[in-house]
Design a protein around this motif. Structure first.
Motif, short mmCIF file in Angstrom:
data_model
loop_
_atom_site.label_atom_id
_atom_site.label_comp_id
_atom_site.label_asym_id
_atom_site.label_seq_id
_atom_site.Cartn_x
_atom_site.Cartn_y
_atom_site.Cartn_z
N ARG A 117 0.46 -0.80 -0.08
CA ARG A 117 -0.18 0.41 -0.28
C ARG A 117 0.72 1.27 -0.36
NH1 ARG A 117 -4.93 1.66 3.69
NH2 ARG A 117 -4.60 -0.34 4.83
N ALA A 156 -9.44 -8.15 7.37
CA ALA A 156 -10.35 -7.20 5.84
C ALA A 156 -11.54 -6.86 6.02
CB ALA A 156 -9.63 -7.43 4.72
N THR A 161 -9.44 -12.00 1.78
CA THR A 161 -8.10 -11.56 1.32
C THR A 161 -6.88 -12.77 0.86
OG1 THR A 161 -7.43 -11.63 3.27
CG2 THR A 161 -7.99 -10.15 2.95
N GLY A 196 -8.88 7.31 -2.74
CA GLY A 196 -9.26 6.67 -0.98
C GLY A 196 -9.84 5.02 -1.21
N VAL A 197 -8.82 4.35 -2.04
CA VAL A 197 -9.04 2.71 -2.28
C VAL A 197 -7.99 2.45 -1.17
CG1 VAL A 197 -8.19 0.68 -3.16
CG2 VAL A 197 -9.93 2.49 -3.86
N ARG A 199 -7.28 4.33 1.45
CA ARG A 199 -7.16 4.17 2.92
C ARG A 199 -8.52 3.41 3.53
NH1 ARG A 199 -8.00 9.88 0.72
NH2 ARG A 199 -10.09 9.38 1.27
N THR A 200 -8.37 2.07 2.86
CA THR A 200 -9.27 1.27 2.58
C THR A 200 -8.91 0.48 4.09
OG1 THR A 200 -10.08 0.54 0.75
CG2 THR A 200 -10.29 -1.38 2.00
N LEU A 203 -5.96 -3.26 3.71
CA LEU A 203 -5.93 -3.38 2.68
C LEU A 203 -4.97 -3.74 2.52
CD1 LEU A 203 -6.97 -3.64 -0.59
CD2 LEU A 203 -6.31 -0.93 -1.05
N TRP A 217 -6.83 -4.67 -6.17
CA TRP A 217 -7.12 -5.12 -4.96
C TRP A 217 -7.97 -5.24 -4.52
CZ3 TRP A 217 -8.06 -0.62 -7.91
CH2 TRP A 217 -9.23 -0.15 -7.88
N GLY A 219 -11.39 -6.71 -2.36
CA GLY A 219 -12.02 -6.04 -1.60
C GLY A 219 -13.58 -6.41 -2.20
N SER A 220 -13.78 -5.87 -2.33
CA SER A 220 -15.48 -5.87 -2.20
C SER A 220 -15.37 -6.88 -3.52
CB SER A 220 -15.94 -4.54 -2.44
OG SER A 220 -15.67 -3.37 -3.07
#
Ligand SMILES: [Zn+2]
Length: 245
Positions: A117, A156, A161, A196-197, A199-200, A203, A217, A219-220
């Protein structure tokens, strides 16, 4: 049963969505050239050991070239994900969690580089600041400090993940004068990563396709694919390994 990663297909033009869906599940899905040259398409498929996926009129031509068992007619009225399920079922293909996103949806490449990151943050900063005609001598270099692991990663949110087996991107993989370009000439598609990603929570890393530069990446998006295809996913082994201490 055929493992997804060993399943190779060639998709006809009208099935681009299907190709992307199959790649999402780790299937080696290549688009077969364009237009009407079915003989050529059949030849490529044969040479590369690919099953041909097509639809409508071309099916008859292609089947005549490669034989019934090597060619499937796909229902074009179905959505891509439904088509993918039908294909997997027809050929008895086994998909595991580890197969998800093991191939780039955009270009079918299966070689990624993993980016932390912090490294991603720095790359994005560098690429957004390289436009200006900076004076010479002010070379942008990747500092060492950002490579530090940082605070312990949180879990996560979705608990989903995946640690793909690929190596970390290193400064030596990037061209010194253009920090967003790999030495092989592939430009990383950093603009596709929303700030913004970064700051997930939880992650930890990104994956960059070495062929087309697309950045992925966890995530959702990944959860969504896993959900859509849960009925074709092999349920047995959990992708989550217990963390060591
Ligand atoms: Zn790619």
């Amino acid at each position: 049963q055929v493992p997804a990663r060993a399943f190779r297909v060639g998709c006809d033009n009208m099935l681009q969505g299907l190709a992307r869906s199959l790649r999402c599940l780790g299937v080696d899905a290549r688009m077969l050239g364009n237009g009407d040259d079915h003989r050529r398409a059949a030849e490529v498929a044969r040479q590369e050991g690919r099953i041909i996926l097509t639809s409508g009129q071309p099916f008859h031509k292609l089947r005549a070239q490669v034989g019934a068992g090597r060619c499937l007619s796909v229902d074009c009225s179905l959505k891509a994900q439904q088509q993918a399920k039908a294909v997997l079922k027809h050929f008895n293909v086994r998909v595991t969690h580890a197969d998800i996103f093991s191939r780039c949806q955009a270009c079918n490449c299966d070689q990624y580089l993993k980016v932390s990151r912090d490294m991603m943050k720095q790359l994005m900063w560098l690429s957004s600041h390289q436009e200006g005609p900076r004076s010479s001598g002010d070379k942008t270099t990747l500092s060492q400090e950002v490579q530090e692991p940082g605070p312990a990663p949180e879990a996560a949110p979705g608990g989903c993940t995946y640690d793909r087996p690929c190596r970390w991107l290193q400064a030596a993989d990037l061209r010194a004068e253009t920090p967003d370009m790999l030495t092989n000439g592939t430009r990383l598609q950093l603009a596709g990563v929303p700030v913004g990603v970064l700051r997930t929570p939880g992650l930890r890393h990104f994956y960059c396709c070495t062929r087309c530069g697309k950045v992925f990446w966890d995530g959702s998006h990944l959860d969504r694919v896993a959900t859509h295809f849960r009925d074709v996913l092999e349920s047995a082994p959990s992708p989550r390994e217990p963390s060591p201490a």
